[in-house]
Scaffold this motif. Structure first.
Motif, PDB file in Angstrom:
ATOM      1  N   ILE A 191      10.925   8.462  -4.373  1.00 47.07           N
ATOM      2  CA  ILE A 191      10.074   9.649  -4.476  1.00 47.07           C
ATOM      3  C   ILE A 191      10.673  10.825  -3.717  1.00 47.07           C
ATOM      4  O   ILE A 191      10.596  11.975  -4.175  1.00 47.07           O
ATOM      5  N   VAL A 192      11.307  10.572  -2.566  1.00 49.89           N
ATOM      6  CA  VAL A 192      11.900  11.668  -1.792  1.00 49.89           C
ATOM      7  C   VAL A 192      13.020  12.334  -2.590  1.00 49.89           C
ATOM      8  O   VAL A 192      13.071  13.565  -2.733  1.00 49.89           O
ATOM      9  N   ILE A 193      13.926  11.526  -3.123  1.00 48.53           N
ATOM     10  CA  ILE A 193      15.040  12.075  -3.909  1.00 48.53           C
ATOM     11  C   ILE A 193      14.514  12.718  -5.195  1.00 48.53           C
ATOM     12  O   ILE A 193      14.971  13.791  -5.606  1.00 48.53           O
ATOM     13  N   GLN A 194      13.532  12.071  -5.796  1.00 49.38           N
ATOM     14  CA  GLN A 194      12.965  12.573  -7.060  1.00 49.38           C
ATOM     15  C   GLN A 194      12.359  13.963  -6.888  1.00 49.38           C
ATOM     16  O   GLN A 194      12.610  14.854  -7.707  1.00 49.38           O
ATOM     17  N   ILE A 195      11.571  14.156  -5.852  1.00 48.27           N
ATOM     18  CA  ILE A 195      10.960  15.467  -5.611  1.00 48.27           C
ATOM     19  C   ILE A 195      12.044  16.523  -5.399  1.00 48.27           C
ATOM     20  O   ILE A 195      11.958  17.640  -5.922  1.00 48.27           O
ATOM     21  N   LEU A 236       0.833  -1.206   0.000  1.00 49.67           N
ATOM     22  CA  LEU A 236       0.000   0.000   0.000  1.00 49.67           C
ATOM     23  C   LEU A 236       0.868   1.258   0.000  1.00 49.67           C
ATOM     24  O   LEU A 236       0.683   2.159  -0.829  1.00 49.67           O
ATOM     25  N   VAL A 237       1.797   1.316   0.936  1.00 47.93           N
ATOM     26  CA  VAL A 237       2.677   2.490   1.019  1.00 47.93           C
ATOM     27  C   VAL A 237       3.445   2.660  -0.287  1.00 47.93           C
ATOM     28  O   VAL A 237       3.575   3.767  -0.824  1.00 47.93           O
ATOM     29  N   THR A 238       3.941   1.544  -0.829  1.00 49.97           N
ATOM     30  CA  THR A 238       4.702   1.589  -2.078  1.00 49.97           C
ATOM     31  C   THR A 238       3.846   2.084  -3.229  1.00 49.97           C
ATOM     32  O   THR A 238       4.294   2.892  -4.057  1.00 49.97           O
ATOM     33  N   PRO A 258      10.391  -6.399 -13.690  1.00 46.90           N
ATOM     34  CA  PRO A 258      10.734  -7.775 -13.296  1.00 46.90           C
ATOM     35  C   PRO A 258      11.450  -7.840 -11.951  1.00 46.90           C
ATOM     36  O   PRO A 258      11.186  -8.750 -11.151  1.00 46.90           O
ATOM     37  N   MET A 259      12.341  -6.875 -11.683  1.00 50.57           N
ATOM     38  CA  MET A 259      13.036  -6.869 -10.397  1.00 50.57           C
ATOM     39  C   MET A 259      12.065  -6.591  -9.254  1.00 50.57           C
ATOM     40  O   MET A 259      12.136  -7.221  -8.185  1.00 50.57           O
ATOM     41  N   GLN A 260      11.148  -5.651  -9.463  1.00 49.43           N
ATOM     42  CA  GLN A 260      10.160  -5.343  -8.437  1.00 49.43           C
ATOM     43  C   GLN A 260       9.296  -6.557  -8.118  1.00 49.43           C
ATOM     44  O   GLN A 260       9.043  -6.874  -6.955  1.00 49.43           O
ATOM     45  N   GLN A 261       8.825  -7.236  -9.165  1.00 48.43           N
ATOM     46  CA  GLN A 261       7.938  -8.375  -8.967  1.00 48.43           C
ATOM     47  C   GLN A 261       8.651  -9.547  -8.309  1.00 48.43           C
ATOM     48  O   GLN A 261       8.052 -10.298  -7.535  1.00 48.43           O
ATOM     49  N   LEU A 262       9.931  -9.727  -8.605  1.00 45.62           N
ATOM     50  CA  LEU A 262      10.705 -10.769  -7.932  1.00 45.62           C
ATOM     51  C   LEU A 262      10.797 -10.474  -6.439  1.00 45.62           C
ATOM     52  O   LEU A 262      10.585 -11.357  -5.602  1.00 45.62           O
ATOM     53  N   ILE A 263      11.087  -9.217  -6.095  1.00 40.23           N
ATOM     54  CA  ILE A 263      11.189  -8.822  -4.691  1.00 40.23           C
ATOM     55  C   ILE A 263       9.878  -9.072  -3.956  1.00 40.23           C
ATOM     56  O   ILE A 263       9.845  -9.624  -2.855  1.00 40.23           O
ATOM     57  N   VAL A 265      12.570   1.176  -1.039  1.00 36.23           N
ATOM     58  CA  VAL A 265      13.222   1.643  -2.273  1.00 36.23           C
ATOM     59  C   VAL A 265      12.336   2.668  -2.972  1.00 36.23           C
ATOM     60  O   VAL A 265      12.824   3.683  -3.497  1.00 36.23           O
ATOM     61  N   ASN A 266      11.032   2.436  -2.957  1.00 36.23           N
ATOM     62  CA  ASN A 266      10.113   3.395  -3.569  1.00 36.23           C
ATOM     63  C   ASN A 266      10.029   4.701  -2.770  1.00 36.23           C
ATOM     64  O   ASN A 266       9.916   5.786  -3.358  1.00 36.23           O
TER      65      ASN A 266
END
Length: 478
Positions: A363-367, A216-218, A341-346, A358-359
């Motif tokens: 978003i923090v760095i991206q903003i 949910l948070v992700t 694919p990496m996300q779904q494996l995790i 990681v998400n």
């Protein structure tokens, strides 16, 4: 292994048909609507997208992923999530109904009050389709979903175009979305055998929440990441500028999501089926990554080189300011599917905590990166965003390696051949076609040259992924 391979290939084929047909229809509908509507119409609707997107995450609360990850979900699991989603969706709509004036005040647009109250009806409508989506994805039921989505998209598209012809402006976009969401949820409901019952018990929801809460948070972070530019632009730029960005974002997302949407329907169920077999997981991850790169790099770089002709010829020169925005966004659009694919494996390994953190970091760095360039204007901000998204691929590889032995040089081996081949093919096509005068001729020549060169390079290099794709299609048609 053979059965899983065949099931995966079949799932990818029908997912490709699903997303391919959807994107073609979306493109046709989008062309009609863009020619009939103004940038300001798209700008107004784009400003409020983040609110319905976050509401969608809250009413799902990660339970779709949790249900897919259960080995054998039962009726009580589906029933619990169904009623949770319905109650949450209804409550969120009521909350946003009363918050609508504040949203309008933030964007300095009084028209948004009524627009929000109507557009946000899509929230409870989509809640009805959450459990059906989980069931259909869990069981890789893709073919009937494809056919149903096509029919629904056609009906909703005709609705939107009809209202646009009648001069309804942004209400045409709202009506299109409501019709699409309502019919889509209803259609999925009738495609599955599960039916909700009134013996409501939220115990399964409570048991799944430890896992689903991180999803949910992700998901919220992901939606903020996708829509933060519109929120920032809507506050500091004119509505027309926001509309031009929204148009560029739409075409970029349409092309990129062809690949990511296809993988999203298959990746997690496949990884979940081999949770305890690391060698097979690594094999599947690398094949999916190469398959993604094989498709997404030529598609996105190709869209970037034909953007000027595409925009002017298909949706008119009133959208000319969206061309550089679209071209820059194609960089981010080329790398977002590579993450998947990496996300779904995790996630399939139950490590929703890694997925979440990681998400959040992204978003923090991206903003921060985006706001640093706020004084330089919209082009600088979009460029910073796209460059950051491309580089963040490395972060996903680093955290994937914590679960499975997938190194940085493995990632480079999987991506670079397709990246370089696509760049070279598109660059040559661009420079050769630039000598031609007619816009339509230039666009067609760019496409033909780029496709021929890319396929030729793949053939000479003996790319296994292309051989397997051709082999499957021949088998399918044989």
């Amino acid at each position: 292994m053979s059965t899983l391979k065949e099931k995966t290939a079949s799932g990818l084929f029908w997912a490709a048909m699903n997303n391919g047909s959807m994107q073609i229809l979306n493109a046709i509908i989008g062309i009609f609507l863009a020619r009939l509507l103004d940038p300001a119409d798209y700008g107004l609707v784009g400003m409020i997208t983040i609110f319905s997107a976050i509401a969608g995450c809250l009413q799902d609360s990660g339970f779709t992923t949790a249900l897919i990850n259960l080995k054998k979900p039962e009726h009580k699991d589906y029933n619990s999530v169904f009623w949770f989603s319905m109650f949450m969706g209804s409550g969120l709509y009521i909350l946003l109904f009363f918050c609508a004036p504040w949203i309008a005040e933030y964007f300095h647009q009084d028209r948004l009050t009524l627009l929000c109250r109507v557009a946000f009806l899509s929230i409870p409508l989509s809640a009805f389709g959450i459990v059906p989506q989980a069931y259909l994805t869990k069981n890789l039921i893709i073919k009937p979903v494809t056919l149903q989505r096509i029919v629904v998209l056609i009906i909703s598209g005709i609705t939107g175009i009809t209202l646009a012809f009648q001069g309804m402006g942004y209400w045409a976009l709202v009506a299109q979305q409501l019709v699409y969401t309502g019919l889509q949820s209803l259609g999925k409901y009738f495609l599955m055998p599960f039916r909700p019952t009134l013996d409501i018990d939220f115990t399964p929801v409570k048991k799944m929440f430890g896992f689903s809460s991180k999803i949910l948070v992700t998901n919220i972070i992901s939606q903020v990441s996708q829509n933060i530019l519109t929120v920032i632009f809507g506050r500091i730029f004119p509505v027309k500028t926001v509309g031009n960005f929204t148009q560029g974002w739409k075409w970029n997302n349409m092309a990129s999501s062809f690949v990511s949407g296809m993988l999203a329907q298959v990746a997690q169920p496949v990884f979940a089926s081999v949770q305890s077999e690391e060698d097979r997981q690594l094999h599947i991850l690398r094949k999916m990554t190469r398959f993604t790169a094989f498709l997404v790099f030529p598609a996105m770089f190709g869209l970037a080189i034909i953007a000027p002709e595409f925009i002017v010829l298909l949706i008119s020169d009133k959208w000319i300011d969206s061309i550089p925005i679209l071209q820059i966004l194609c960089i981010s659009g080329a790398f977002i599917p590579v993450y998947l694919p990496m996300q779904q494996l995790i996630v399939s390994q139950g490590r929703s905590d890694i997925f979440m953190w990681v998400n959040i970091a992204q978003i923090v760095i991206q903003i921060g990166v985006i706001l640093i360039f706020a004084q330089q204007g919209i082009i600088a901000m979009v460029t910073a965003y796209s460059a950051f998204i491309a580089l963040w691929t490395i972060a996903w590889q680093i955290f994937t390696k914590k679960i499975i032995n997938y190194g940085f040089f493995d990632l480079l081996k999987d991506l670079l051949p397709f990246l370089l081949a696509a760049l070279a093919a598109c660059a040559i096509a661009y420079f050769v076609a630039s000598m031609l005068s007619g816009m339509l001729l230039r666009m067609v020549v760019k496409i033909i040259i780029a496709v021929i060169l890319y396929v030729a390079v793949m053939q000479i290099a003996g790319a296994q992924v292309m051989k397997e794709c051709i082999g499957y299609l021949r088998h399918k048609n044989g």
